[in-house]
Design a protein around this motif. Structure first.
Motif, PDB file in Angstrom:
ATOM      1  N   LEU A   1      30.399  -5.962  -0.055  1.00  0.00           N
ATOM      2  CA  LEU A   1      29.855  -6.288  -1.336  1.00  0.00           C
ATOM      3  C   LEU A   1      28.365  -5.105  -2.210  1.00  0.00           C
ATOM      4  N   GLU A   2      28.006  -4.714  -0.879  1.00  0.00           N
ATOM      5  CA  GLU A   2      26.976  -3.254  -0.718  1.00  0.00           C
ATOM      6  C   GLU A   2      27.838  -2.148  -2.087  1.00  0.00           C
ATOM      7  N   LEU A   3      29.562  -2.362  -1.739  1.00  0.00           N
ATOM      8  CA  LEU A   3      30.233  -1.357  -2.300  1.00  0.00           C
ATOM      9  C   LEU A   3      30.198  -1.610  -3.684  1.00  0.00           C
ATOM     10  N   ILE A   4      30.880  -3.296  -4.042  1.00  0.00           N
ATOM     11  CA  ILE A   4      30.770  -3.863  -5.482  1.00  0.00           C
ATOM     12  C   ILE A   4      29.267  -4.148  -6.335  1.00  0.00           C
ATOM     13  N   LYS A   5      28.172  -3.487  -5.185  1.00  0.00           N
ATOM     14  CA  LYS A   5      27.121  -3.925  -6.238  1.00  0.00           C
ATOM     15  C   LYS A   5      26.291  -1.748  -6.422  1.00  0.00           C
ATOM     16  N   ALA A   6      27.371  -1.262  -5.781  1.00  0.00           N
ATOM     17  CA  ALA A   6      26.509  -0.092  -5.954  1.00  0.00           C
ATOM     18  C   ALA A   6      26.532   0.915  -7.174  1.00  0.00           C
ATOM     19  N   ARG A   7      26.042   1.896  -7.563  1.00  0.00           N
ATOM     20  CA  ARG A   7      26.244   2.020  -9.237  1.00  0.00           C
ATOM     21  C   ARG A   7      26.413   4.402  -8.972  1.00  0.00           C
ATOM     22  N   ASP A   8      26.329   4.483 -10.173  1.00  0.00           N
ATOM     23  CA  ASP A   8      27.373   6.254 -10.095  1.00  0.00           C
ATOM     24  C   ASP A   8      26.605   6.654  -9.302  1.00  0.00           C
ATOM     25  N   ASN A   9      24.965   6.497  -8.939  1.00  0.00           N
ATOM     26  CA  ASN A   9      24.491   7.799  -8.491  1.00  0.00           C
ATOM     27  C   ASN A   9      23.950   7.096  -6.938  1.00  0.00           C
ATOM     28  N   SER A  10      24.424   6.133  -6.518  1.00  0.00           N
ATOM     29  CA  SER A  10      24.019   5.403  -5.271  1.00  0.00           C
ATOM     30  C   SER A  10      24.417   5.940  -4.128  1.00  0.00           C
TER      31      SER A  10
ATOM     32  N   ARG B   1      27.674   0.094  13.285  1.00  0.00           N
ATOM     33  CA  ARG B   1      26.942  -0.270  12.765  1.00  0.00           C
ATOM     34  C   ARG B   1      27.520  -1.072  11.118  1.00  0.00           C
ATOM     35  N   ALA B   2      27.118  -0.367  10.277  1.00  0.00           N
ATOM     36  CA  ALA B   2      28.326  -0.928   9.324  1.00  0.00           C
ATOM     37  C   ALA B   2      29.179  -1.520   8.621  1.00  0.00           C
ATOM     38  N   VAL B   3      30.459  -0.989   9.708  1.00  0.00           N
ATOM     39  CA  VAL B   3      31.763  -2.242   9.439  1.00  0.00           C
ATOM     40  C   VAL B   3      31.791  -2.765  10.442  1.00  0.00           C
ATOM     41  N   PHE B   4      30.691  -3.169  11.309  1.00  0.00           N
ATOM     42  CA  PHE B   4      31.470  -3.930  12.205  1.00  0.00           C
ATOM     43  C   PHE B   4      30.251  -5.206  12.238  1.00  0.00           C
ATOM     44  N   ASP B   5      29.098  -4.932  12.234  1.00  0.00           N
ATOM     45  CA  ASP B   5      27.946  -5.246  12.457  1.00  0.00           C
ATOM     46  C   ASP B   5      27.310  -5.916  10.746  1.00  0.00           C
ATOM     47  N   GLY B   6      27.663  -5.053   9.807  1.00  0.00           N
ATOM     48  CA  GLY B   6      27.225  -5.333   8.623  1.00  0.00           C
ATOM     49  C   GLY B   6      25.983  -4.764   8.270  1.00  0.00           C
ATOM     50  N   ASP B   7      25.565  -4.190   8.929  1.00  0.00           N
ATOM     51  CA  ASP B   7      24.248  -3.411   8.977  1.00  0.00           C
ATOM     52  C   ASP B   7      23.665  -2.165   7.688  1.00  0.00           C
ATOM     53  N   MET B   8      23.484  -2.619   6.508  1.00  0.00           N
ATOM     54  CA  MET B   8      23.182  -2.163   5.579  1.00  0.00           C
ATOM     55  C   MET B   8      22.211  -1.118   5.283  1.00  0.00           C
ATOM     56  N   LYS B   9      21.389  -1.523   5.913  1.00  0.00           N
ATOM     57  CA  LYS B   9      19.991  -0.620   6.162  1.00  0.00           C
ATOM     58  C   LYS B   9      19.956   0.623   7.160  1.00  0.00           C
ATOM     59  N   ASN B  10      20.829   0.242   8.446  1.00  0.00           N
ATOM     60  CA  ASN B  10      21.007   1.395   9.815  1.00  0.00           C
ATOM     61  C   ASN B  10      21.877   1.930   9.937  1.00  0.00           C
ATOM     62  N   GLY B  11      22.581   1.150   9.052  1.00  0.00           N
ATOM     63  CA  GLY B  11      24.168   1.589   9.032  1.00  0.00           C
ATOM     64  C   GLY B  11      24.805   3.139   8.340  1.00  0.00           C
ATOM     65  N   SER B  12      25.424   3.690   8.721  1.00  0.00           N
ATOM     66  CA  SER B  12      25.734   5.005   7.994  1.00  0.00           C
ATOM     67  C   SER B  12      27.393   4.457   7.538  1.00  0.00           C
ATOM     68  N   VAL B  13      26.844   4.245   5.929  1.00  0.00           N
ATOM     69  CA  VAL B  13      28.011   3.048   5.153  1.00  0.00           C
ATOM     70  C   VAL B  13      28.223   3.904   4.200  1.00  0.00           C
ATOM     71  N   MET B  14      29.687   5.000   5.054  1.00  0.00           N
ATOM     72  CA  MET B  14      30.894   6.072   3.773  1.00  0.00           C
ATOM     73  C   MET B  14      31.156   5.323   2.453  1.00  0.00           C
ATOM     74  N   ALA B  15      31.085   6.459   1.814  1.00  0.00           N
ATOM     75  CA  ALA B  15      31.741   6.038   0.348  1.00  0.00           C
ATOM     76  C   ALA B  15      31.655   6.700  -0.298  1.00  0.00           C
ATOM     77  N   GLY B  16      33.094   7.100  -0.706  1.00  0.00           N
ATOM     78  CA  GLY B  16      32.690   7.833  -1.938  1.00  0.00           C
ATOM     79  C   GLY B  16      32.260   8.118  -3.447  1.00  0.00           C
ATOM     80  N   GLN B  17      32.146   9.423  -4.373  1.00  0.00           N
ATOM     81  CA  GLN B  17      30.713   8.396  -5.810  1.00  0.00           C
ATOM     82  C   GLN B  17      31.613   7.633  -6.571  1.00  0.00           C
TER      83      GLN B  17
END
Length: 312
Positions: A207-216, A262-278
């Motif tokens: 869901l974090e990826l889906i709401k992401a923008r071009d400069n996220s 934390r990002a992958v398994f716990d879904g922590d979008m504040k303290n996790g490392s949410v790896m994603a491309g542009q």
């Protein structure tokens, strides 16, 4: 021009990126069943854990799949032996050169494809006897280089005599077609597959990826010589603040320790490392892998067909 699907025995000339903690044996099998080449990511896991993932993949698919070996892995030597023992047919590597392992892998008939971020590295691994390279631009998620895909891919193609696969900044048919027009023999994708139904990451991540923008996204770790592209969040902002203040390596690593898990398994979008491309700003919905891949492939065909009508 021959595309890599012929070399690899797959439907589409598409490789799934080796995403640590995400690309499990079951996910790699699902990607392969959908027509691309699934890769199991060794990440930082020991050989014993990887062996189980390989067996999981073999139980879930009869299609070709491969393994990505991060050469920084402390157990890399044992993993290299495991890949030879298991007769893994397709091996990709990252974070270095696989030269010392190539002979043993080739003896089992393996196809070896390192990820490179420069022409110098591409030429080096070509001399070591690899079969192709993946030229990955800095638009990609996770560990990144400095050059963009548009600049890197044609220069790597001009510097080697083996197939070059483009990676970084590819999420739809337009970018797929552009990569082929640059001379690439196929593509590697990662971020766009994170929002697949089959991807095992936490729903919050998708869901974090889906709401992401071009400069996220932003890149952390440049001061340490280990740049990583991730989604901007409180953890990333704190890291960049400390990095700007010339914090020590220990201070910076403490912030990111366990962040991907934390990002992958716990879904922590504040303290996790949410790896994603542009390309995360292009992702709009969660869909099955088969639909994502078919749309990308057909989209590229449509773009290339339409390009014939451009008056030059």
């Amino acid at each position: 021009m021959k595309l890599i699907n012929e070399m690899l025995g797959i439907k589409y000339p598409i490789i799934q990126g080796g995403m640590a903690n995400i690309a499990t044996g079951k996910f790699a099998a699902a990607v392969s069943n959908a027509g691309a080449l699934g890769l199991i990511a060794s990440g930082g896991m020991p050989a014993e854990a990887l062996e189980k993932e390989i067996h999981d993949a073999r139980e879930a698919t009869d299609k070709p799949f491969g393994v990505n070996l991060m050469l920084m892995n402390p157990d890399a030597d044992n993993i290299a032996d495991l890949l030879a023992r298991e007769k893994i047919r397709i091996i990709t590597t990252g974070a270095g050169t696989p030269g010392k392992y190539i002979e043993k892998w080739k003896e089992t008939g393996a196809i070896v494809i390192p990820v490179v971020a420069s022409c110098a590295l591409a030429k080096k691994v070509e001399k070591q006897g690899v079969d192709a390279v993946i030229a990955e631009g800095g638009e990609s998620g996770g560990h990144v280089g400095d050059m963009t895909t548009m600049a890197l891919v044609p220069q790597v193609i001009d510097s080697v005599n083996i197939p070059v696969i483009a990676a970084g900044g590819i999420a739809d048919g337009r970018q797929f077609a552009a990569a082929l027009c640059l001379g690439a023999a196929g593509i590697q994708i990662g971020t766009s597959l994170l929002v697949s139904t089959e991807c095992p990451i936490h729903e919050n991540y998708k869901l974090e990826l889906i709401k992401a923008r071009d400069n996220s996204t932003t890149v952390t770790g440049r001061s340490l010589g280990a740049p990583v592209r991730i989604i901007k969040n409180p953890m990333a902002r704190e890291y960049l603040k400390l990095e700007a203040a010339a914090a020590s390596r220990d201070e910076l690593e403490q912030i990111t320790l366990g962040g991907l898990r934390r990002a992958v398994f716990d879904g922590d979008m504040k303290n996790g490392s949410v790896m994603a491309g542009q390309v995360c700003g292009q992702l709009k919905e969660i869909r099955p892998l088969a639909e994502i891949l078919e749309d990308m492939y057909q989209g590229a065909k449509n773009v290339l067909e339409a390009a014939r009508e451009i008056p030059l």
